[in-house]
Design a protein around this motif. Structure first.
Motif, mmCIF file in Angstrom:
data_model
loop_
_atom_site.group_PDB
_atom_site.id
_atom_site.type_symbol
_atom_site.label_atom_id
_atom_site.label_comp_id
_atom_site.label_asym_id
_atom_site.label_seq_id
_atom_site.Cartn_x
_atom_site.Cartn_y
_atom_site.Cartn_z
ATOM 1 N N HIS A 159 0.826 -1.113 -0.062
ATOM 2 C CA HIS A 159 0.114 0.072 0.132
ATOM 3 C C HIS A 159 0.761 1.034 0.243
ATOM 4 O O HIS A 159 2.244 0.953 0.201
ATOM 5 C CB HIS A 159 -0.837 -0.051 1.170
ATOM 6 N N ASP A 258 0.195 -4.111 6.768
ATOM 7 C CA ASP A 258 -0.471 -3.328 7.835
ATOM 8 C C ASP A 258 -1.768 -3.786 8.191
ATOM 9 O O ASP A 258 -2.489 -2.873 8.886
ATOM 10 C CB ASP A 258 -0.379 -1.894 7.448
ATOM 11 N N TYR A 304 4.563 -6.278 9.059
ATOM 12 C CA TYR A 304 5.403 -5.119 8.557
ATOM 13 C C TYR A 304 5.898 -4.234 9.983
ATOM 14 O O TYR A 304 7.061 -3.752 10.107
ATOM 15 C CB TYR A 304 4.860 -4.207 7.722
HETATM 16 ZN ZN LIG Z 1 3.033 1.077 7.893
#
Ligand SMILES: [Zn+2]
Length: 332
Positions: A159, A258, A304
């Motif tokens: 993203h 995320d 992450y």
């Molecule tokens: Zn992040």
């Protein structure tokens, strides 16, 4: 407590016995040596940093997965980011039960490299140049792990937040000179429609991602990066946030990006609202779905923002989940 006390007594009496047996002169020499060592210990300055390798390797079938520490960030007032919709005392209680302070926290930034045997595929690029000194270290982490940026065949962007796309460019040039790129079609559509002059996120996308569009493959849910690496839509954190299933020789791992950004506050309490989740209800729903799948199928994941080296398992506890860090199950 009593056991400890008696242990201490035993130590003292042993030392007394030793002194008694070796005589007064030898005893004084012993004490002198001990005193000197203690004085030297006391002079050593606190190092102030953790010395550890900025990478860790895991084996998923025939794939080698290397997590790379781009950096860490410590800050105050975690409840301004996590658990925004719960009372402060509940946040404090949950934190204390997991031995976490409620007034500060450390975040981790962990791009991940997958060596399929045919391609080197890098997932996300960290903060990039110009980040604060404790971040933007992907290049050095890669090099410490034995790779050059030029070797990377494919860069996948999960993203388009700054801590994931910041490292795409260096000095105005692509940081991974020989790579092609893969990202979610929805994600790019969302950011590229915003006005870069009015939105900092869109400005960075225009600077770091748009110039690479011709070399980019835009995926839909279920799309394939290469054989054994499949995109799964996981919207909420951002509109086109995607996670990736790795499959090799019957083994699996999910790169959850995320989806869940704190190992306690987001796993044990998936419905706690997170500041950076753009659609908070959708993000919570995605967390429950993805964490539920990891728990029921017993699939390891790399997250992450999980504590480095950022790989673990998920257990179901009550209405939420529990993070179980990988210890040696996937080591080479
Ligand atoms: Zn992040």
């Amino acid at each position: 407590m009593e056991t400890e006390m008696s242990g201490l007594n035993l130590t003292i009496s042993r030392r007394s016995a030793l002194l008694g047996a070796t005589g007064a002169v030898a005893g004084a020499a012993l004490l002198g040596q001990t005193g000197q060592v203690l004085a030297e210990d006391a002079k050593a300055a606190a190092s102030g940093s953790q010395a550890r390798l900025p990478f860790a390797r895991f084996k998923i079938g025939g794939f080698e997965v290397t997590t790379l520490l781009d950096g860490t960030a410590s800050s105050a007032e975690p409840q301004k980011t996590f658990g925004m919709n719960v009372p402060a005392d509940e946040f404090a209680e949950v934190s204390a039960a997991s031995f976490l302070p409620a007034d500060s926290f450390t975040n981790f930034f962990t791009p991940t490299l997958v060596n399929t045997g045919k391609e080197l595929v890098l997932f996300d690029t960290g903060m990039g140049e110009g980040a604060r000194p404790d971040r933007g270290n992907l290049r050095s982490a890669l090099e410490t792990a034995g790779y050059t940026p030029e070797q990377i065949d494919i860069v996948v962007i999960t993203h388009m937040h700054g801590d994931h796309i910041g490292g795409l460019a260096e000095g105005g040039n692509p940081a991974f000179a020989n790579a092609r790129y893969v990202t979610g079609a929805k994600e790019y559509d969302f950011w590229s429609k915003l006005d870069p002059a009015a939105n900092g996120g869109a400005k960075l996308v225009a600077k770091n991602v748009t110039p690479l569009a011709e070399k980019t493959t835009f995926l839909e849910d279920g799309g394939s990066v290469v054989s054994g690496i499949t995109a799964m839509a996981a919207a909420g954190h951002t509109p086109g946030h995607m996670i990736y299933m790795l499959e090799s020789d019957g083994k699996q791992m999910v790169l959850t990006a995320d989806t869940a950004n704190h190992y306690v506050w987001s796993l044990a309490h998936p419905d706690w609202e997170v500041r950076f989740d753009m659609d908070k209800a959708a993000a919570a729903q995605t967390r429950r779905k993805v964490l539920g799948m990891l728990a029921s199928d017993k699939i390891p994941f790399a997250g992450y923002h999980m504590p480095f080296p950022a790989v673990g398992y998920v257990d179901t506890v009550g209405d939420g989940f529990h993070y179980v860090p990988e210890t040696y199950q996937l080591r080479l």
